[in-house]
Design an enzyme around this catalytic site. Structure first.
Site, PDB file in Angstrom:
ATOM      1  N   ALA A 167      82.307  25.614  32.870  1.00 57.04           N
ATOM      2  CA  ALA A 167      81.482  25.121  33.983  1.00 57.04           C
ATOM      3  C   ALA A 167      81.948  23.741  34.467  1.00 57.04           C
ATOM      4  O   ALA A 167      81.885  23.448  35.653  1.00 57.04           O
ATOM      5  CB  ALA A 167      80.015  25.055  33.555  1.00 57.04           C
TER       6      ALA A 167
ATOM      7  N   HIS B 283      60.011  24.967  27.524  1.00 56.69           N
ATOM      8  CA  HIS B 283      60.111  23.730  28.300  1.00 56.69           C
ATOM      9  C   HIS B 283      59.862  23.932  29.786  1.00 56.69           C
ATOM     10  O   HIS B 283      59.424  23.026  30.472  1.00 56.69           O
ATOM     11  CB  HIS B 283      61.464  23.043  28.056  1.00 56.69           C
TER      12      HIS B 283
ATOM     13  N   ASP C 222      83.794  28.514  28.222  1.00 56.31           N
ATOM     14  CA  ASP C 222      82.694  28.350  29.172  1.00 56.31           C
ATOM     15  C   ASP C 222      83.088  27.111  29.968  1.00 56.31           C
ATOM     16  O   ASP C 222      82.889  25.975  29.531  1.00 56.31           O
ATOM     17  CB  ASP C 222      81.361  28.159  28.438  1.00 56.31           C
TER      18      ASP C 222
ATOM     19  N   PHE D  24      75.637  26.727  25.324  1.00 58.42           N
ATOM     20  CA  PHE D  24      74.609  26.298  26.272  1.00 58.42           C
ATOM     21  C   PHE D  24      73.420  27.252  26.130  1.00 58.42           C
ATOM     22  O   PHE D  24      73.581  28.362  25.643  1.00 58.42           O
ATOM     23  CB  PHE D  24      75.173  26.307  27.704  1.00 58.42           C
ATOM     24  N   ASP D  25      72.217  26.846  26.557  1.00 58.46           N
ATOM     25  CA  ASP D  25      71.039  27.668  26.227  1.00 58.46           C
ATOM     26  C   ASP D  25      71.069  29.075  26.835  1.00 58.46           C
ATOM     27  O   ASP D  25      70.669  30.025  26.175  1.00 58.46           O
ATOM     28  CB  ASP D  25      69.706  26.944  26.452  1.00 58.46           C
TER      29      ASP D  25
ATOM     30  N   TYR E  30      81.877  44.268  53.417  1.00 58.63           N
ATOM     31  CA  TYR E  30      81.349  44.711  52.121  1.00 58.63           C
ATOM     32  C   TYR E  30      82.445  44.728  51.053  1.00 58.63           C
ATOM     33  O   TYR E  30      82.247  44.263  49.937  1.00 58.63           O
ATOM     34  CB  TYR E  30      80.709  46.099  52.236  1.00 58.63           C
TER      35      TYR E  30
HETATM   36  N1  F0G Z   1      77.156  27.101  30.778  1.00 55.88           N
HETATM   37  C1  F0G Z   1      76.945  25.773  30.839  1.00 55.88           C
HETATM   38  C2  F0G Z   1      77.774  24.856  30.006  1.00 55.88           C
HETATM   39  C3  F0G Z   1      75.946  25.265  31.682  1.00 55.88           C
HETATM   40  O1  F0G Z   1      75.736  23.947  31.734  1.00 55.88           O
HETATM   41  C4  F0G Z   1      75.181  26.167  32.469  1.00 55.88           C
HETATM   42  C5  F0G Z   1      74.109  25.680  33.335  1.00 55.88           C
HETATM   43  C6  F0G Z   1      75.458  27.541  32.364  1.00 55.88           C
HETATM   44  C7  F0G Z   1      76.456  27.963  31.509  1.00 55.88           C
HETATM   45  C8  F0G Z   1      74.688  28.549  33.157  1.00 55.88           C
HETATM   46  O2  F0G Z   1      75.087  28.541  34.479  1.00 55.88           O
HETATM   47  O3  F0G Z   1      73.043  27.871  35.738  1.00 55.88           O
HETATM   48  O4  F0G Z   1      74.983  28.958  36.881  1.00 55.88           O
HETATM   49  O5  F0G Z   1      73.533  30.269  35.373  1.00 55.88           O
HETATM   50  N2  F0G Z   1      73.645  24.510  33.269  1.00 55.88           N
HETATM   51  C9  F0G Z   1      72.635  23.911  34.125  1.00 55.88           C
HETATM   52  C10 F0G Z   1      72.289  22.543  33.626  1.00 55.88           C
HETATM   53  C11 F0G Z   1      71.447  24.773  34.404  1.00 55.88           C
HETATM   54  O6  F0G Z   1      71.387  21.906  34.204  1.00 55.88           O
HETATM   55  O7  F0G Z   1      72.927  22.055  32.682  1.00 55.88           O
HETATM   56  P1  F0G Z   1      74.100  28.930  35.678  1.00 55.88           P
END
Ligand code: F0G
Length: 458
Positions: free
Chosen positions: A215, A448, A213, A122-123, A70
């Site tokens: 990713a 969407h 960000d 990002f959205d 844990y």
């Molecule tokens: N930031 C970016 C630039 C992303 O592309 C995504 C997710 C996230 C944050 C959110 O991360 O999905 O782990 O919660 N992008 C995916 C896509 C969903 O298809 O572009 P998450």
């Protein structure tokens, strides 16, 4: 010589091969919305590169060493060790996915009424800012508006607009600046090191936190080594390290460049911000040494984070994207230039000029790719970004009608991509036969995901 994948296949997963009749039935049942398709109705799934990568034998071996204690699990220290060396942040927390990391860090930084600035949010990033009753404002660089130019870093932030906002009358309302690398909302275009350095310096002068960000930090680093003067002999690892060291904090979904089905992290320098984050993390995700992830997932990520920076892997992934982009262009389908790595963005508006924005040409191309070839992808156009009236008719169109072909990591081979290009070519031979679409049902938010559509002959 062909740039080949630097791995061979050891475990395989069959993909469904369907008939045109199967696909017509499936898509109609799905209300012409790819999110309603079952995965076993899809032949090539280019909906997302998130959580869809293939894991390696070394990742599976690492996962078998997972420590599920844990608190204080060995897995956490292995995960932490890799990220600490990569990012240099003293405070690093796991989270189950990127949007959870966003919610936690933004919750610790923002007050209602503040503004956040980005090259493009990002959205989910935007949604997490707005849920805190703040305003998310995008400042993409001017070159981003030309989809066809070969400008190397169209993912950059507009430095002049950034400086003006921070030194202008609204400057003291800015909560943070967040740079998305690579810029997913901006056609997957990379951000240059020069732009990250300049934006960080502007933020420092204004006393505003500068966040990443991250990713797709490894893919951004690769494109820097390929496109930015002075970086040809710098390793992707070194570029990534330098980028992280310019930021005050970061969030990153590791479902992309962690090459694993689940995971994320948030990190920062400021110990007070860290302790606020730790509180929210513990209350909503999990204790600081697991943050909503299992021990074996932390180990799989630690290994994935090493593999993702290997130059041979990045070179082959970038070459595959460029190959598909070239084939698409030869078939008569324009791709946003220059092609990035995680996805190709098809210019559906240009391919289907007989479909007006209100009949959703991007959505029409996405549906046609499924009907013709069982290929699943999603539109990034007026269906996603436009504003609609109460009868679901389009009022304000999106600036472009695009379709994103996201490329999962280590999953599809060159012949899969050639099949995708052949499907595109078949559509491009008689584009006028592609119908438009009308929305028949939707929800007020996250439209969407939830809308049902029907074809309209053009
Ligand atoms: N930031 C970016 C630039 C992303 O592309 C995504 C997710 C996230 C944050 C959110 O991360 O999905 O782990 O919660 N992008 C995916 C896509 C969903 O298809 O572009 P998450």
């Amino acid at each position: 010589m062909t740039i080949m994948e630097p791995y061979r296949i050891k475990v395989v997963e069959p993909i469904p091969l369907t008939t045109r009749e199967d696909r017509e039935r499936s898509l109609s049942r799905a209300g012409y919305n790819a999110f309603n398709l079952r995965a076993d109705e899809v032949t090539i799934d280019l909906m997302s590169d998130s959580g869809t990568g293939a894991v390696s034998t070394a990742q599976e071996a690492a996962a078998s060493m997972g420590d599920e204690s844990y608190a204080g699990a060995r897995s956490f220290y292995r995960f932490h060790g890799v990220l600490s060396e990569l990012t240099g942040f003293p405070h690093i927390f796991p989270a189950h996915q990127g949007r959870a990391a966003e919610r936690i860090l933004f919750g610790a930084l923002l007050e209602p009424g503040q503004i956040t600035l980005s090259n493009t949010h990002f959205d989910t990033t935007r949604a997490n800012v707005e849920l805190l009753r703040c305003e998310a404002r995008d400042l993409p660089c001017p070159e981003a508006a030309d989809l066809d130019s070969q400008a190397p870093f169209k993912g950059n932030i507009d430095l002049r607009a950034l400086e003006q906002t921070l030194t202008g009358p609204e400057g003291d309302r800015v909560g943070f600046v967040i740079m998305t690398i690579t810029n997913n909302g901006g056609a997957g275009q990379p951000v240059s090191m020069a732009n990250i350095e300049a934006a960080a310096a502007i933020c420092r002068r204004s006393g505003v936190p500068f966040l990443l960000d991250a990713a797709r930090f490894a893919e951004n680093a690769w494109l820097v080594t390929q496109r930015e003067p002075g970086y040809a002999d710098v390793s992707p690892t070194e570029v990534a390290k330098r980028a992280f060291r310019l930021a005050d904090g970061c969030v990153a979904s590791l479902k992309k460049d962690g090459i694993a089905p689940m995971g994320a992290f948030l990190a920062m320098h400021d110990p007070e911000v860290a302790s606020r984050c730790e509180l929210i993390l513990t209350a909503t995700e999990g204790f600081r040494t697991y943050g909503g992830l299992a021990g074996h997932e932390l180990d799989r990520l630690a290994q994935g984070l090493r593999e993702v920076l290997e130059p041979d892997y990045l070179r082959s992934r970038a070459a595959a994207a460029a190959h598909l982009a070239r084939l698409a262009n030869e078939a008569g389908v324009d791709v946003v230039q220059p092609p990035g790595i995680h996805a190709l963005y098809l210019n559906a508006g240009r391919l289907l000029p007989h479909i007006p924005p209100g009949r959703f040409p991007g959505h029409a191309l996405a549906c046609q790719l499924y009907l013709e070839g069982g290929i699943r992808c999603v539109e990034l156009g007026s269906l996603y970004l436009g504003t609609l009236d109460d009868d679901y008719e389009l009022v304000t169109p999106a600036p472009y009608e695009l379709v994103r072909l996201a490329l999962p990591r280590r999953v599809y081979t060159q012949s899969h991509y050639e099949y995708v290009a052949e499907t595109l070519a078949a559509i491009a031979k008689r584009p006028e036969s592609v119908p438009g679409y009308r929305m028949v049902e939707t929800t007020p938010i996250l439209r969407h995901f939830n809308s049902r559509m029907e074809p309209v002959p053009m």
